[in-house]
Structures are given as C-alpha cells and as structure tokens.
Design a protein around this motif. Structure first.
Motif, PDB file in Angstrom:
ATOM      1  N   VAL A 128       0.857  -1.242  -0.143  1.00 10.01           N
ATOM      2  CA  VAL A 128      -0.094  -0.020   0.093  1.00 10.01           C
ATOM      3  C   VAL A 128       0.761   1.342  -0.031  1.00 10.01           C
ATOM      4  O   VAL A 128       0.719   2.091  -0.791  1.00 10.01           O
ATOM      5  N   ALA A 132       1.439   4.304  -3.140  1.00  6.60           N
ATOM      6  CA  ALA A 132       0.808   5.628  -2.745  1.00  6.60           C
ATOM      7  C   ALA A 132       2.052   6.704  -2.780  1.00  6.60           C
ATOM      8  O   ALA A 132       1.829   7.779  -2.930  1.00  6.60           O
ATOM      9  N   GLN A 275      -7.248   1.475  -3.491  1.00  6.85           N
ATOM     10  CA  GLN A 275      -7.184   0.644  -2.414  1.00  6.85           C
ATOM     11  C   GLN A 275      -7.930  -0.723  -2.446  1.00  6.85           C
ATOM     12  O   GLN A 275      -7.634  -1.737  -2.023  1.00  6.85           O
ATOM     13  N   ARG A 279      -7.092  -4.994  -2.568  1.00  4.95           N
ATOM     14  CA  ARG A 279      -7.234  -5.985  -1.483  1.00  4.95           C
ATOM     15  C   ARG A 279      -8.032  -7.260  -2.251  1.00  4.95           C
ATOM     16  O   ARG A 279      -7.912  -8.389  -1.866  1.00  4.95           O
TER      17      ARG A 279
END
Length: 292
Positions: A128, A132, A275, A279
């Motif tokens: 993540v 980012a 995001q 997942r």
C-alpha cells in the motif's frame, strides 16, 4: 516504454515469501519483454530504535539478510537465464528501501504481502505504502492462479483525472509489448441517485451522462493513437467503479489504475478504488502516478 527510461531496471521486492516468488516471476517476464535487467531488492530492518544485541549478532542478522537476496538472485537466474539479474540489500523498512531504489527503476513489482503480518492479511503495508508514494508505476501481484486463457487483456480505469490518463498510457504500452488488447472502463453515477453525494437541482442528468460518455470515448480514442496496432475497447457503465473494475478484470492479465481518481479526497495519496483493487482484484494490479 519511452527511450528516456531505457536501461532502467525492473525492481522487485524479495523476502523469500510466496508472494515475493510470484512477484519475481512477473518482474522477470516484464524485464524480458522490455530488454531490461531485474534488480532483486531485500530490506534489512531492525524493528527497534536501539540495538540490544552485540555486534556479532547484528553481523549474523546481516548475513541472513544477504542470504535471502542472494537466494532471490539464484532463483531469478534459474527462471530466466537470458535476463541480467542484479541485487540490492538495503537497510531500513521495506517500503522505504523499495521507494528509494524505485526512483531509478522502470517499474517496481511487489507481492501483495510479504513474510510479516497475520495469516488473514489481504495486502501488506509495503504493497500500500509503495504505490501511494512512488513516482513510477508499481505492480502488485496477487496470490491467485494466472488466467486460463492465453489472451492478453489489460483492463484500465479512465475517469479523466491525471493519474487515470497516465494509467491509460501505461496500459497501452503494456498491451503493445505483450501483443494484447486494452479494455478501458469509465463508471458513471447518476446525478440524483442514492449514490450521488450532492444531488444538483435543475440538472439534466441524462445530458450530463451523454456528454461524459462522449468525452470519455473521445479521450480514449485520442490516447490510443500512440499505438494504433493495439485494439482498444471502451465501456461506459452506470456502476460503482470498485465493483465494475474488479468484476471486469476477473480473468484479465492486468488491471491498471491511477493512484487516485476524481472522487478521491485530497487527503488520500491512494484513492479508495485503487485501495479496494489492491485488496480484492483477482489479477495483478498496476498503480500509476500522474505523469510529471
């Protein structure tokens, strides 16, 4: 990819976890089709501010870390003897080491999770944090079997935001390299529906939709001219982007998204759609920052 980045390696994070094994295979394939080297990177991170161990014990820890990265290099050379494989052992947190090394990389490839965390963790912190903050594209490889079809199909989300325009360019380049197709998806929420946050008075939602769809197809057509040999399909759908993109990319080769879209709050470096894809997507996800 552009000549300005010729010679940059494909960076892959490796910690001998199953996820890093999958990432290594993806990175080797990406490097081979680009004619680039692969840089196998491992991070040595002591998790405490102080070091309550002797110099000898720290030397042993560093030796173990070096063994891990050397094992990654050995595995890479066995899998792809025709690819030049380099190694890097950095000191710091995995995200920090990968971000620093990724500044000079063509792209970065990571498994969705590494050795740390708990069993039910869907995506690790580095998977993540790196997309980012990265200034270059990052591919997160999910722990799922490859698609059964040999057809290369790349799905990309396009909403007109600068990151999504860069994502479309990346998808187009990737399809050209792999001899595949691009499927561009734009998702629309009807003005005045329960999903619309601020219904607008005296607004013709149908006219808004027609204008948005026409502009979407026009932009996709303009961008696609860089690679006229790549078939590009467009779909304008009245669905929430999280569900539509993940379902469309169910058996795709790659899902490409901008780091954040038009609906992303300014405080978020990584948008909620991206995001969710990290997942839940069943295929590798490429996260692309806006072009400089």
């Amino acid at each position: 990819m552009s000549d300005g980045y010729a010679g940059r390696p494909v960076l892959v994070g490796y910690d001998d976890s199953p996820g890093s094994h999958q990432a290594l295979g993806w990175a080797l394939d990406a490097a081979r089709i680009r004619g680039l080297p692969v840089l196998v990177c491992h991070a040595l991170h002591w998790p405490y501010a102080f070091r309550p161990v002797t110099h000898e014990i720290m030397a042993q820890i560093e030796h173990v870390a070096l063994t891990v990265v050397e094992e990654g290099v050995r595995r890479a050379r066995e899998l792809a003897p025709d690819v030049n494989v380099l190694q890097l052992l950095g000191k710091g947190t995995p995200a920090a080491v990968i971000l620093e090394a990724g500044r000079d990389a063509e792209l970065t490839v990571l498994g969705s999770r590494g050795q740390g965390g708990f069993d039910s963790l869907q995506v690790g912190s580095a998977a993540v944090q790196v997309p980012a903050h990265s200034a270059r594209p990052v591919v997160i490889v999910r722990p799922v079997p490859p698609p059964s079809s040999p057809e290369v199909r790349i799905v990309v989300g396009l909403d007109g935001s600068p990151p999504s325009l860069a994502a479309f360019d990346f998808a187009l380049d990737e399809a050209a390299l792999r001899g595949g197709t691009v499927q561009a998806l734009c998702c629309w929420t009807e003005c005045g529906s329960s999903a619309w946050q601020d219904p607008l008075p005296f607004v013709d939602s149908h006219a808004l939709r027609r204008g948005a769809e026409a502009r979407f197809r026009e932009v996709a057509s303009e961008l696609a001219r860089r690679h006229p040999e790549v078939p590009v399909m467009t779909a304008f759908v009245a669905e929430r982007p999280q569900r539509a993109l993940i379902e469309t990319a169910q058996d795709a080769t790659l899902l490409v998204l901008g780091s954040r879209g038009n609906e992303s709050p300014a405080c978020l470096l990584l948008g909620p759609v991206t995001q969710t894809a990290l997942r839940e997507a069943r295929c590798p996800v490429a996260v692309v920052p806006p072009a400089p």
